[in-house]
Design an enzyme around this catalytic site. Sequence first.
Site, mmCIF file in Angstrom:
data_model
loop_
_atom_site.group_PDB
_atom_site.id
_atom_site.type_symbol
_atom_site.label_atom_id
_atom_site.label_comp_id
_atom_site.label_asym_id
_atom_site.label_seq_id
_atom_site.Cartn_x
_atom_site.Cartn_y
_atom_site.Cartn_z
ATOM 1 N N PHE A 78 -0.225 42.715 45.559
ATOM 2 C CA PHE A 78 0.134 42.493 46.968
ATOM 3 C C PHE A 78 0.600 41.051 47.122
ATOM 4 C CE2 PHE A 78 -0.438 41.272 51.361
ATOM 5 C CZ PHE A 78 0.140 42.343 52.018
ATOM 6 N N LYS A 133 -4.267 31.736 53.103
ATOM 7 C CA LYS A 133 -5.591 32.189 53.566
ATOM 8 C C LYS A 133 -6.602 31.060 53.838
ATOM 9 C CE LYS A 133 -5.287 37.034 53.009
ATOM 10 N NZ LYS A 133 -4.357 37.712 52.093
ATOM 11 N N ASP A 171 -0.095 34.081 42.271
ATOM 12 C CA ASP A 171 -0.346 34.210 43.706
ATOM 13 C C ASP A 171 -1.843 33.995 43.915
ATOM 14 O OD1 ASP A 171 -0.968 35.077 46.255
ATOM 15 O OD2 ASP A 171 0.478 36.723 46.257
HETATM 16 C C1 LIG Z 1 -2.907 38.119 52.110
HETATM 17 C C2 LIG Z 1 -2.096 37.961 50.905
HETATM 18 C C3 LIG Z 1 -0.725 37.634 50.962
HETATM 19 C C4 LIG Z 1 0.018 37.549 52.264
HETATM 20 O O1 LIG Z 1 -0.432 36.517 53.072
HETATM 21 P P1 LIG Z 1 0.022 36.444 54.614
HETATM 22 O O2 LIG Z 1 -0.545 35.146 55.082
HETATM 23 O O3 LIG Z 1 -0.557 37.649 55.287
HETATM 24 O O4 LIG Z 1 1.492 36.480 54.634
HETATM 25 C C5 LIG Z 1 -0.052 37.410 49.784
HETATM 26 N N1 LIG Z 1 -0.674 37.517 48.599
HETATM 27 C C6 LIG Z 1 -1.972 37.840 48.496
HETATM 28 C C7 LIG Z 1 -2.601 37.917 47.147
HETATM 29 C C8 LIG Z 1 -2.724 38.083 49.644
HETATM 30 O O5 LIG Z 1 -4.005 38.436 49.539
#
Ligand SMILES: *Cc1c(COP(=O)(O)O)cnc(C)c1O
Length: 403
Positions: free
Chosen positions: A136, A250, A221
């Site tokens: 994700f 986050k 990520d």
């Molecule tokens: C939550 C998340 C995103 C997206 O972040 P947003 O601030 O909602 O755009 C991207 N990568 C990972 C691994 C995430 O958990």
Amino acid sequence: MMNSTEIKEKYHNYVMSNYYPPSLVLVKGKGTRVWDIDGKVYLDFVGGIACQNVGHCHPKVTEAIQQQAAKLVHVSNLYHNEYHGLLAEKLSSLSLGGKCFFCNSGAEANEALIKLARLWGSDLGKYEVISMKNSFHGRTLASLAATGQTKYQDGFEPLPDGFLYAELNNLDSIKSLISGRTAAVLVEAVQGEGGVIPATLEFMQGLRTLCDEKNILMFCDEVQCGMGRTGKWFGFQKSGVKPDAFSLAKSLGSGYPIGAIVTGPKVADVFHPGHHASTFGASPLACSAALATLRVIEEENLVERASEAGRRFRTGLEKFVGQYENVKGVRHSGLMLGLVVDKPAKELTKILTEMNLLAIPTGDTVVRFLPPLTVKDSEIDEALEILDDALAQWHGVTKEDAE
Ligand SMILES: *Cc1c(COP(=O)(O)O)cnc(C)c1O
């Protein structure tokens, strides 16, 4: 003041329907607890989806935000502010030693990584990004294209070109996709939305070697697993490898929106003036929130605390495997934990909410826990007791029968 029925009615009438309608109206948070509008208190093991690593409304973060909000909120990147370089220096020294770019969310940070890969590769004919199945990376079009789950993509085609999907923890599947067009490989050190699935150390180390051999960028990520959650500052540090760049968001601002990419020397100077921008990026307010968050994580040794608390929680969760036939296993990396079940995880999180413990379903059959790194042992034990009761109820038998 509106009551909860009125609040839900307005939401229903005027807010777009892209979220499942929530059941709780939350009005206050402190540490590991949140309060609803009727005064009911919950143990919060969601933390705004991994955004509250230092706990709700940590006094030092609150103070930093309040003071900065009264002094200077936003001026744009046409001007320096006092904290932009300081925050970049801090993130760089904790990780890759290169430079940073700041934005406002995880998706936006991953967009920056993708643009960085394309620009870096533009003279070499390299533009493809290989990401992992079940990953994700966000909801904007390019980060969505990098997200290896069709359930998020369906209906939004055509997605941007140049994205390929390999299997996590399978180097051969990456090798089979690599060509002269490959610019970067993007991986979560621990897949969060995918169901708390850690990349193995051998995979991360092998990927680093492979990327070096083929002159491909390795990107991580760290939006969900970064900022101390896995028991290291950043999840990739568990394997001892350094990616060429990684994304953050986050927990970086404790819930105040801020995203970042942090680079190593290889790509630190790829962007030149005009290549990329974000109006709100690195505002004095966002940087103050992030600097205060980093300071709290350091002062309170929360990175070490995440490992220790994660082990305690894991040991407790493992007792449910065997005790309840619907519980199939436990996944864990620091304070990212998943309880694997064999029925819809949503059913269990609903029971947990009624018993005052907040957790999130992920995938269809994993209940995920992302408590603040400040969580106390007593709060972990309390959560385990609630889970025990909830599992017994879910199982349709009393706790004594299950033992
Ligand atoms: C939550 C998340 C995103 C997206 O972040 P947003 O601030 O909602 O755009 C991207 N990568 C990972 C691994 C995430 O958990």
